[in-house]
Design an enzyme around this catalytic site. Structure first.
Site, PDB file in Angstrom:
ATOM      1  N   ASP A 168    -107.391  67.774 -34.231  1.00  0.00           N
ATOM      2  CA  ASP A 168    -106.992  66.429 -34.670  1.00  0.00           C
ATOM      3  C   ASP A 168    -108.213  65.690 -35.201  1.00  0.00           C
ATOM      4  O   ASP A 168    -109.205  65.544 -34.482  1.00  0.00           O
ATOM      5  CB  ASP A 168    -106.386  65.666 -33.490  1.00  0.00           C
ATOM      6  CG  ASP A 168    -105.120  66.333 -32.982  1.00  0.00           C
ATOM      7  OD1 ASP A 168    -104.132  66.374 -33.732  1.00  0.00           O
ATOM      8  OD2 ASP A 168    -105.141  66.833 -31.836  1.00  0.00           O
ATOM      9  N   THR A 239    -102.163  78.941 -43.163  1.00  0.00           N
ATOM     10  CA  THR A 239    -100.869  78.484 -42.630  1.00  0.00           C
ATOM     11  C   THR A 239    -100.072  77.739 -43.707  1.00  0.00           C
ATOM     12  O   THR A 239    -100.621  77.333 -44.723  1.00  0.00           O
ATOM     13  CB  THR A 239    -101.078  77.523 -41.438  1.00  0.00           C
ATOM     14  OG1 THR A 239    -101.822  76.403 -41.911  1.00  0.00           O
ATOM     15  CG2 THR A 239    -101.817  78.192 -40.306  1.00  0.00           C
TER      16      THR A 239
HETATM   17  C1  LIG Z   1    -103.716  69.065 -35.718  1.00  0.00           C
HETATM   18  S1  LIG Z   1    -103.055  70.144 -34.539  1.00  0.00           S
HETATM   19  C2  LIG Z   1    -103.496  71.736 -35.194  1.00  0.00           C
HETATM   20  C3  LIG Z   1    -102.660  72.829 -34.661  1.00  0.00           C
HETATM   21  C4  LIG Z   1    -103.000  74.257 -35.105  1.00  0.00           C
HETATM   22  N1  LIG Z   1    -104.318  74.685 -34.665  1.00  0.00           N
HETATM   23  C5  LIG Z   1    -102.872  74.433 -36.604  1.00  0.00           C
HETATM   24  O1  LIG Z   1    -103.844  74.858 -37.235  1.00  0.00           O
HETATM   25  O2  LIG Z   1    -101.800  74.151 -37.139  1.00  0.00           O
HETATM   26  C6  LIG Z   1    -104.167  69.966 -33.161  1.00  0.00           C
HETATM   27  C7  LIG Z   1    -103.545  70.466 -31.863  1.00  0.00           C
HETATM   28  O3  LIG Z   1    -104.531  70.429 -30.844  1.00  0.00           O
HETATM   29  C8  LIG Z   1    -103.918  70.052 -29.626  1.00  0.00           C
HETATM   30  N2  LIG Z   1    -104.990  69.503 -28.781  1.00  0.00           N
HETATM   31  C9  LIG Z   1    -105.829  68.492 -29.090  1.00  0.00           C
HETATM   32  N3  LIG Z   1    -106.691  68.278 -28.100  1.00  0.00           N
HETATM   33  C10 LIG Z   1    -106.402  69.185 -27.136  1.00  0.00           C
HETATM   34  C11 LIG Z   1    -106.943  69.446 -25.848  1.00  0.00           C
HETATM   35  N4  LIG Z   1    -107.976  68.742 -25.374  1.00  0.00           N
HETATM   36  N5  LIG Z   1    -106.393  70.418 -25.104  1.00  0.00           N
HETATM   37  C12 LIG Z   1    -105.349  71.149 -25.582  1.00  0.00           C
HETATM   38  N6  LIG Z   1    -104.785  70.946 -26.793  1.00  0.00           N
HETATM   39  C13 LIG Z   1    -105.309  69.969 -27.554  1.00  0.00           C
HETATM   40  C14 LIG Z   1    -102.871  69.033 -30.039  1.00  0.00           C
HETATM   41  O4  LIG Z   1    -101.840  68.935 -29.084  1.00  0.00           O
HETATM   42  C15 LIG Z   1    -102.385  69.608 -31.362  1.00  0.00           C
HETATM   43  O5  LIG Z   1    -101.261  70.418 -31.206  1.00  0.00           O
END
Ligand SMILES: C[S@@+](CC[C@H](N)C(=O)[O-])C[C@H]1O[C@@H](n2cnc3c(N)ncnc32)[C@H](O)[C@@H]1O
Length: 270
Positions: A168, A239
């Site tokens: 994020d 992706t």
């Molecule tokens: C922008 S999305 C990207 C998802 C995936 N990696 C992609 O490329 O499509 C970021 C993901 O990181 C997860 N996330 C962020 N901080 C996290 C943390 N501290 N522990 C576990 N998951 C986390 C969020 O829930 C979200 O689903």
């Protein structure tokens, strides 16, 4: 009424004034041990999204969760119990979203084990569904904040690689402190890597890419495998989300650093 920021950042527990940190920039690598611990506790890089799981995701969650999920615990993982083997490379993925990339890589690298951490329940259901469909036996999922997972469930020099794809970006300046990739966390991650292990990040947000490059550069136990950004390693698939962005003219930056003082691999795998 709006919840005060300090409560939001500490799981609803008010933070004492004198325990507060001033994180004016992302360069927070010189924090004292106490402040570093506080920092790691307080900042959450995610928000719990309200999206609902589909019926199929729920079904996968219920039927496959018991087999492929590992409960968060405050002690280190027993790899043999978790995967049924403990003699192959282990890759940590943080924030796998809907898990397409995780499943793709795990399918192509059957001789490695993948520990995938995410908090978003529909995404966990989606990855479990893929695990069942393909099928895959080399992924385990932890549904918890990755910062605490890395801190408590991974011992030093116990993993071979870390994947953080499209973390994020927290676009607004006042939210930058919520970004996952900051010096204290990078130092923690690096300590969990074996010598020769790697960290691979990808982002489509240029300013975050610059920050990632900077904080990885600051960590003296790591070194960039190139001089700057790297071309997307073949194992990382493009992706749907990324493709849409690329069609709109957005760039993607891949960054790979390696833990210093390593013997033979993983350059060959990258
Ligand atoms: C922008 S999305 C990207 C998802 C995936 N990696 C992609 O490329 O499509 C970021 C993901 O990181 C997860 N996330 C962020 N901080 C996290 C943390 N501290 N522990 C576990 N998951 C986390 C969020 O829930 C979200 O689903």
């Amino acid at each position: 009424m709006k919840t005060p920021m300090n409560k939001l950042q500490n799981n609803g527990i008010p933070i004492k004034k004198n325990a507060q940190l001033s994180i004016a920039s992302h360069n927070v690598g010189d924090l004292s041990e106490t402040n570093r611990a506080l920092y790691l506790q307080r900042i959450r890089s995610f928000v719990r999204r309200s999206g609902r799981s589909s019926k199929a995701q729920k079904r996968a969650f219920e039927s496959l969760g018991p087999q492929f999920k590992i409960a968060y615990q405050s002690s280190t993982i027993n790899w043999l119990t978790a995967f049924g083997r403990d003699n192959c490379p282990r890759i940590l993925e943080i924030g796998f979203g809907m898990g397409e990339t995780t499943a793709h890589i795990a399918r192509n690298r059957p001789n490695e084990d993948f520990i995938a951490v995410e908090v978003h329940e529909p995404g966990i259901g989606a990855l479990l569904k893929l695990i069942g469909q393909i099928p895959l036996s080399n992924i385990r999922i932890i549904q918890h904040d990755a910062v605490e997972v890395v801190e408590n469930m991974l011992s030093e020099a116990s993993i071979d690689g870390v994947h953080i794809f499209f973390p994020d970006p927290w676009h607004k300046k006042r939210h930058h402190k919520r970004r996952l990739l900051q010096s204290p966390f990078v130092a923690l991650l690096a300590s969990r890597l074996k010598p020769g292990g790697y960290v691979h990040c990808a982002t489509d947000w240029q300013e975050y890419a610059e920050q990632i490059l900077e904080v990885l550069n600051i960590e003296t136990s790591l070194k960039n495998i190139t001089d700057h950004y790297t071309t997307r390693p073949n194992y990382r698939p493009v992706t749907k989300f990324e493709n849409r962005g690329v069609l709109l003219g957005h760039k993607v930056w891949d960054i790979v650093f390696q833990k210093k003082f390593f013997p033979n691999f993983p350059n060959k795998r990258i």
